[in-house]
Design a protein around this motif. Sequence first.
Motif, PDB file in Angstrom:
ATOM      1  N   PRO A 189       0.839  -1.342   0.083  1.00 26.05           N
ATOM      2  CA  PRO A 189      -0.100   0.113  -0.162  1.00 26.05           C
ATOM      3  C   PRO A 189       0.805   1.493   0.063  1.00 26.05           C
ATOM      4  CG  PRO A 189      -0.848  -1.675   1.549  1.00 26.05           C
ATOM      5  CD  PRO A 189       0.582  -2.219   1.205  1.00 26.05           C
ATOM      6  N   HIS A 190       0.304   2.226  -0.814  1.00 23.52           N
ATOM      7  CA  HIS A 190       1.068   3.494  -0.863  1.00 23.52           C
ATOM      8  C   HIS A 190       1.025   4.022   0.699  1.00 23.52           C
ATOM      9  CE1 HIS A 190       1.938   7.935  -1.195  1.00 23.52           C
ATOM     10  NE2 HIS A 190       1.920   7.702  -2.722  1.00 23.52           N
ATOM     11  N   PRO A 191       2.290   4.407   1.316  1.00 27.28           N
ATOM     12  CA  PRO A 191       2.348   4.680   2.673  1.00 27.28           C
ATOM     13  C   PRO A 191       1.476   5.949   3.013  1.00 27.28           C
ATOM     14  CG  PRO A 191       4.450   4.375   2.145  1.00 27.28           C
ATOM     15  CD  PRO A 191       3.786   4.201   0.815  1.00 27.28           C
ATOM     16  N   ILE A 192       0.884   6.287   4.127  1.00 31.04           N
ATOM     17  CA  ILE A 192       0.248   7.220   4.532  1.00 31.04           C
ATOM     18  C   ILE A 192       0.413   7.584   6.049  1.00 31.04           C
ATOM     19  CG2 ILE A 192      -1.815   5.735   5.225  1.00 31.04           C
ATOM     20  CD1 ILE A 192      -3.824   7.802   4.328  1.00 31.04           C
ATOM     21  N   LEU A 193       0.472   9.066   6.127  1.00 31.55           N
ATOM     22  CA  LEU A 193       0.640   9.546   7.462  1.00 31.55           C
ATOM     23  C   LEU A 193      -0.502   9.354   8.428  1.00 31.55           C
ATOM     24  CD1 LEU A 193       2.153  12.919   6.454  1.00 31.55           C
ATOM     25  CD2 LEU A 193       3.701  10.900   7.319  1.00 31.55           C
ATOM     26  N   ILE A 207      -7.028  12.471   2.082  1.00 33.16           N
ATOM     27  CA  ILE A 207      -7.599  11.768   3.260  1.00 33.16           C
ATOM     28  C   ILE A 207      -6.693  11.678   4.308  1.00 33.16           C
ATOM     29  CG2 ILE A 207      -8.708  10.140   1.568  1.00 33.16           C
ATOM     30  CD1 ILE A 207      -6.803   7.797   2.289  1.00 33.16           C
ATOM     31  N   GLU A 208      -5.293  12.039   4.203  1.00 31.51           N
ATOM     32  CA  GLU A 208      -4.541  12.234   5.479  1.00 31.51           C
ATOM     33  C   GLU A 208      -4.830  13.488   6.232  1.00 31.51           C
ATOM     34  OE1 GLU A 208      -0.022  10.758   4.283  1.00 31.51           O
ATOM     35  OE2 GLU A 208      -0.741  12.887   3.955  1.00 31.51           O
ATOM     36  N   ARG A 209      -5.581  14.508   5.445  1.00 26.41           N
ATOM     37  CA  ARG A 209      -6.022  15.743   5.946  1.00 26.41           C
ATOM     38  C   ARG A 209      -7.271  15.711   6.196  1.00 26.41           C
ATOM     39  NH1 ARG A 209      -1.618  18.855   6.236  1.00 26.41           N
ATOM     40  NH2 ARG A 209      -3.032  20.621   6.566  1.00 26.41           N
ATOM     41  N   GLY A 210      -8.097  14.823   6.035  1.00 26.49           N
ATOM     42  CA  GLY A 210      -9.672  14.819   6.161  1.00 26.49           C
ATOM     43  C   GLY A 210     -10.544  15.445   5.108  1.00 26.49           C
ATOM     44  N   THR A 211      -9.915  15.586   3.966  1.00 25.39           N
ATOM     45  CA  THR A 211     -10.493  16.182   2.849  1.00 25.39           C
ATOM     46  C   THR A 211     -11.174  14.978   1.925  1.00 25.39           C
ATOM     47  OG1 THR A 211      -9.380  18.264   2.773  1.00 25.39           O
ATOM     48  CG2 THR A 211     -10.470  17.798   0.714  1.00 25.39           C
TER      49      THR A 211
END
Length: 300
Positions: free
Chosen positions: A108-112, A210-214
């Motif tokens: 999976p593409h890494p995500i913060l 989606i990291e930033r909730g948008t």
Amino acid sequence: MSGSGKLSWAGAYLLTLLRLRRHKHALIVVLWPVFGYFDFVLIRLVVGTNFAVVMHDTRPLVRAVGYGSMSRWFAGLAAPGASVIVHSRAAMEDLRSRSLSGKAVILPHPILRSFARKSAARGERQPIVRVLGQFKQDRDVSALRALGEFAGTEDAKLEIVGRGWPAIKGWSVVSDFVPEAELDALIDSSDIVLIPYRRFYQSGIGIRCIERGTPVVGPGGTSLADIFGMTSRLLVNDSSGLASAWWRAIEYALGNGRADAHVAALRWRESALESWETYLTSRRGTFDDSKGRRDRDSVT
């Protein structure tokens, strides 16, 4: 990201590889190849055999060096023990037709770590729907044109910000490069970000949103389905009524998108941590060191 020219970038990359030669037993992971599949040859010659290369676009979406049949042949020949890391099933399918599938692994593409954000009270203002990032030939301009005509100027504020975009009726287009300092602000001030592609392998902008909730809205049957699920209403699966299908997904996202994005981000991060830990463990043994087993979050 360095702001320097291509030759300077390539030189810095080579110097980095040369410095890594002293880490003889370490797994070297190259996150973005400078010379496409020719990187496998270069890394093998400079560093050795214990390495992996993340191929974001197995067939590039923009003009790039090192993606032809000869470069792929050399990659397979020069680096029999190396891994090709891809982030989507679409990329894996593409590699199967390019004689490199035996080296490929999907991670999976890494995500913060994400944070939930409540929808800002819009009052009477129009929702802001944006497309962010540079123009590429595989962008679905026809969908954006149809959406611009369908939505009209009263339903939403439609904006495109990114280098190289043409004028599109119904959209306010700012055809400029977006500096890193401005990108987060554009994401945060968007009610929805669209991912309008006919072909793509993963979306860095989508992950960042989606990291930033948008919430993001994009085509179904793509890597976005891996993130949100095949049946997510944020995905456009109905190609018969193009503009109306996109608008239905946008309307859903305005009401439920932030919650869906947060849940998807949490699930995706957990999957990413587990998958990367399993892969790295298989390539370099255990994570044990003098201080004991590392915290799982340190993998990313």
